[in-house]
Structures are given as C-alpha cells and as structure tokens.
Write a protein that holds these residues in place. Structure first.
Motif, PDB file in Angstrom:
ATOM      1  N   ASP B 181     -23.769  25.378 -95.465  1.00  0.00           N
ATOM      2  CA  ASP B 181     -25.083  25.574 -94.853  1.00  0.00           C
ATOM      3  C   ASP B 181     -24.952  25.542 -93.334  1.00  0.00           C
ATOM      4  OD1 ASP B 181     -26.130  25.684 -97.330  1.00  0.00           O
ATOM      5  OD2 ASP B 181     -27.416  23.912 -97.147  1.00  0.00           O
ATOM      6  N   THR B 185     -29.252  26.973 -93.860  1.00  0.00           N
ATOM      7  CA  THR B 185     -29.155  28.303 -94.478  1.00  0.00           C
ATOM      8  C   THR B 185     -27.773  28.485 -95.095  1.00  0.00           C
ATOM      9  OG1 THR B 185     -30.719  29.268 -92.916  1.00  0.00           O
ATOM     10  CG2 THR B 185     -29.197  30.781 -93.999  1.00  0.00           C
ATOM     11  N   PRO B 186     -27.710  28.849 -96.384  1.00  0.00           N
ATOM     12  CA  PRO B 186     -26.389  29.018 -97.003  1.00  0.00           C
ATOM     13  C   PRO B 186     -25.653  30.229 -96.409  1.00  0.00           C
ATOM     14  CG  PRO B 186     -28.142  29.591 -98.554  1.00  0.00           C
ATOM     15  CD  PRO B 186     -28.814  29.088 -97.325  1.00  0.00           C
TER      16      PRO B 186
END
Lengths: 121, 377
Positions: B181, B185-186
């Motif tokens: 992440d 956010t991946p």
C-alpha cells in the motif's frame, strides 16, 4: 537603431549597414537552456534563409537562419564558453551573429516589436 | 497526430497545472519538461528525487491457463531470450521480444508475482506486443492492465520520499518487486528504473494516480521530471531507447545486451534456445558479431545526435556505423552518445570520427554507462 523581428523568432538590431542577430526571449524559453552555439565564419556570404548558426539544447539542435542577405562580420565570442548566455539574456548579452546587410530593402518585410508580439500571442 | 487526438494519462491535469510543456509521444500528450527545464530536472534526479509519469507504457499480466507462475514463465520463454523460469517470485528482470532474424521487437521488464508475470512494455510497441503475446501464447491469459498508471520515482532521495507513504520499500533491493500500500492505495512497486539512479516504479490504480503523485510531490525532495531529462538520464546511464538504439534490425548481441541472456538459454544450457531468432542470437554469442553498440564521447562541446555517420578517419573514407542516440549530458557536462561501430573499433578508448554538419568531430569509444549506476544491490 531599429529593431526587427522574424517569423523564425529571431531579432535584428540594425545600426547603419550592420545587423546584430539573436533569438527572441520567446524562442529562448521554448528551446530551454542552451549547451552549444556554433556560427558560420566571418566573411561568409549568405542569402536570406541560409543557416548561419546552430543552437543546441540538451534535447535538440535548431538552425538560426539569415533573416536577410549579407556577409557574416562577427559572432559572439562569449558563447563558446557560456552558451547559456543566450538562454539568460537572449536579446542582450546573448546575441549570436553580426552581418553586413547587402539588401537593406529586405528589412521592410520583417516585423516590428508590436507585430512580433501579436505574432506570438 | 493533432493535439486533440492525443491520449492523456491520468496525470494530464497535474502536468498542465505544473507548467509541463506537452508534446506528442507515442500517441500521448506527455510533458517534455516543466518550468525548470531539462538541465535542472536532470540534475535534480541525480541529486534528489524526480517523479516521472510513465503511464503511457503498457502494463500486462500474463497467466498460464493451466499451471501457475512457472507455467507462465515457461510460456514467456518462447518469446524472449532471458531465463524466466529461474526468475524468483518478487523479482524483476530485463529482456527483449525477438523476431525470427534475431532482431528486437521491443524491450521489456518482467516481474514474477506469484502465479503471474507482470510485463512493462514500451508505449509505441504496446499494440504490437499484445497482439504478439496473444498470437504466440494461446496457452496464456493476456490481461492488459489499462486500469493502472505507472509512476517512476528516481534519485538518491527516492527511498526516503517513498518510505513516508510506504515504509516497506526501505527493505527492497534493486530489481525487487512488492505488492504494497502507498498511502493506503494498493500498488505494485519495483526497485528499478531508467535513470541509473536508485529508485522505484510504482504501478497504481488509474483512479488513485493523481492523488498518489501529489502526495509524493508534497515531499520537498521530489519534483516532476519530463521526458527530456528522462532521455538524457538514460543515455548517461547507457540504457537503450527502443526505436533509436535497438530495433527489429539489431540483435541483443549487437546491442551489447548479452548480459540479459542467462546461461540456461544459451547453447549447452538447460533450456537453450526456443525463442524467435535463437539460431542467430546463440551463434552470435559464440562467434561474435560484426558490429557492436558502444558509448561515444565526442570531443568539444557540440552534441553529436542520432543519425550522425561514424568513420575510422577524418576524410570519411572508412565507414564504421552510426550514432543512434546523442545529447549533451548534464551530469557528464559534455556531449555523450551511443551508436554502432564495426567490432574492430568497439574497444574502449578507440578513436573514431563522427560527421557533424559535414565536419569531422573526433570521438572516443567509451564504456557504458557514462555515469556510474547507484542501484541499491
């Protein structure tokens, strides 16, 4: 002394039969910092439109064209060591080449400062 | 292509807000440089950290229809000369798609991620590469990841800047790949790049790309860098630009890329050959080639650009080859170039002559890179 501009984004400062030529501030901004400037030798007779100098940025080489017919008188000796002078002061210390005009009537076809400002607007 | 038909990356708004000079590149409107200009941007990357939008590049996931990552690796080996089977999970490797003549269709990065391979391919070759993969690897699923943008964060301060948003990157080494992440956010991050500096490439969902980029730019070390500096940085780093330094007419051996062909794929190796043009390329590995890609250091200040012919002599009587990339190197503070020369002139320090505007410019064959790589091994 009269100042003229060309559609190739060059300026000419005419004093008597001598014209000093450089690139406009607008052109200098477009080109970015210059890393090399090379001009034709003094004594070279050129026609309007002939390449008389090459200015190079990191990315690309651009030709400088003779705006009018003439003979190369001199070039800016400072530029071999400090080509970035063209970028920092294009319309002053960063002048590139001087000509002796052979057809001064050709100047009539060039732009004045106001016309050039409108041209790049 | 006119300006209004150019594609935009997810960072287009950011580029224009930042004063990016937008130019057409491989069908996209991309920033050539921002307000500081190419020289300053180039130096900023070598000294601090630069953020590049490389979302125009293709990202492709390759999965075997039956079998896991190893099956996918075996499949991809049918198209590339590198050892894909030995590529460990979470590692990345450079290779090329070759043609039957041994020429290069594209160069690419491949990462092994569990049961799939992640490929990063050149923007201009995207459509052809994907068609090539689909036609040749019918035993694989080819998924084009057009829902992902790609950012590159490069430079000695890249690790510190990215670690603020993704602390795990501190433990990554050169060519490691990690799903992690970034600010929640991946992303998929690789520790690699195209500048010769330590750095990362960050594959991020399109919907989050602008936000993540702006987050990175909040770090004082990080500035946006355009394609102009990307080109001068990779040239100083001795890296090839597809379409200039390598193409369908140059083989990996001529291009001095044989380091990317592992022993297992060479004659006598466990899986020797089996890729397009293998007969040509494997013979060249043993018997040599008639021309080689080399670095060139021109004398003086005049940049010698791609296309300039190269000769053995100032009278231009013995042609040697031509320059394929050339620019002024802002870190080297001199013109740098690369090109192909006859092999008998390819040794470092060999004097050669470039033709520049009709004149002879002396140059010396130089080992690549021009600027030592600073990868985190």
């Amino acid at each position: 002394m009269t100042l003229y501009f060309t559609k190739d984004h060059e300026w000419l400062r005419v004093e008597g039969e001598t014209a000093t030529v450089g690139i406009t501030k607008h052109a200098a901004e477009e080109l970015g910092e210059l890393v090399f400037v090379e001009t034709r030798d003094s004594g070279t007779v050129v026609k309007a439109g002939d390449s008389v100098a090459v200015v190079e940025s990191v990315k690309a080489a651009s030709d400088i064209y003779a705006p009018v017919d003439g003979e190369v008188l001199d070039n800016n000796p400072q530029l071999s060591d400090d080509p970035a002078r063209v970028s920092s002061d294009p319309e002053g210390e960063g002048w590139i080449i001087k000509f002796r005009l052979s057809n001064p009537e050709q100047l009539a076809a060039l732009m004045d400062a106001d016309a050039y400002a409108a041209f790049i607007a | 292509m006119s300006a209004d038909t150019l594609l935009h990356t997810p960072l287009y708004t950011l580029h224009t807000e930042a004063g990016g000079k937008m130019v057409p590149f491989a069908g996209y409107a991309m920033p050539l440089n921002y307000a500081d200009g190419i020289m300053a941007e180039h130096r900023h990357v070598r000294e601090h950290a630069g953020l590049f939008d490389v979302s125009h590049m293709g990202q492709v996931r390759l999965r075997a229809r039956s079998g896991g990552g190893e099956a996918a690796a075996h499949a991809l080996e049918r198209l590339v000369p590198a050892d894909m089977v030995a590529l460990k999970n979470g590692k990345q490797r450079y290779t090329q798609f070759t043609n039957e003549q041994g020429g290069i269709l594209d160069d690419l990065m491949v990462a092994r991620m569990g049961d799939s391979l992640l490929l990063v391919i050149n923007a201009a070759c995207k459509d052809a590469d994907i068609a090539h993969l689909r036609a040749a690897l019918t035993d694989c699923e080819i998924e084009v990841l057009d829902d992902r943008a790609l950012l590159a964060l490069q430079g000695p301060e890249a690790e510190a800047a990215l670690a603020v948003l993704a602390p795990a990157v501190r433990d990554m080494k050169f060519m490691d790949v990690l799903e992690v992440d970034v600010d929640g956010t991946p992303c998929v991050i690789s520790r690699s790049g195209y500048t010769g500096e330590d750095g990362f490439e960050i594959s991020v969902p399109v919907t989050e790309a602008d936000r993540v980029a702006r987050k990175l730019l909040e770090q004082p070390a990080v500035k946006l860098i355009g394609l102009g500096a990307r080109d001068s940085l990779r040239l100083e780093a001795g890296m090839c630009l597809y379409g200039s330094d390598i193409d369908e007419t140059t083989t990996p051996v001529e291009a001095a890329l044989e380091w990317s062909i592992q022993k297992s794929r060479r004659r006598g190796g466990a899986r020797a050959g089996g890729f397009p043009g293998a007969d040509v390329i494997l013979a060249q590995l043993e018997e040599g080639v008639s021309r080689r890609r080399v670095g060139l250091l021109p004398e003086g200040r005049a940049p010698v650009r791609g296309g300039a012919p190269l000769y053995a002599d100032a009278a231009f009587t013995t042609p040697l080859g031509k320059v394929t990339s050339g620019a002024f190197g802002p870190t080297v503070e001199a013109p740098v170039a690369m090109g192909y020369v006859a092999t008998d002139h390819a040794a470092p320090h060999t004097p050669v002559v470039a033709e520049l505007r009709g004149r002879a410019v002396a140059a010396t064959v130089h080992t690549l890179p021009f600027v030592a790589a600073r990868f985190k091994r």
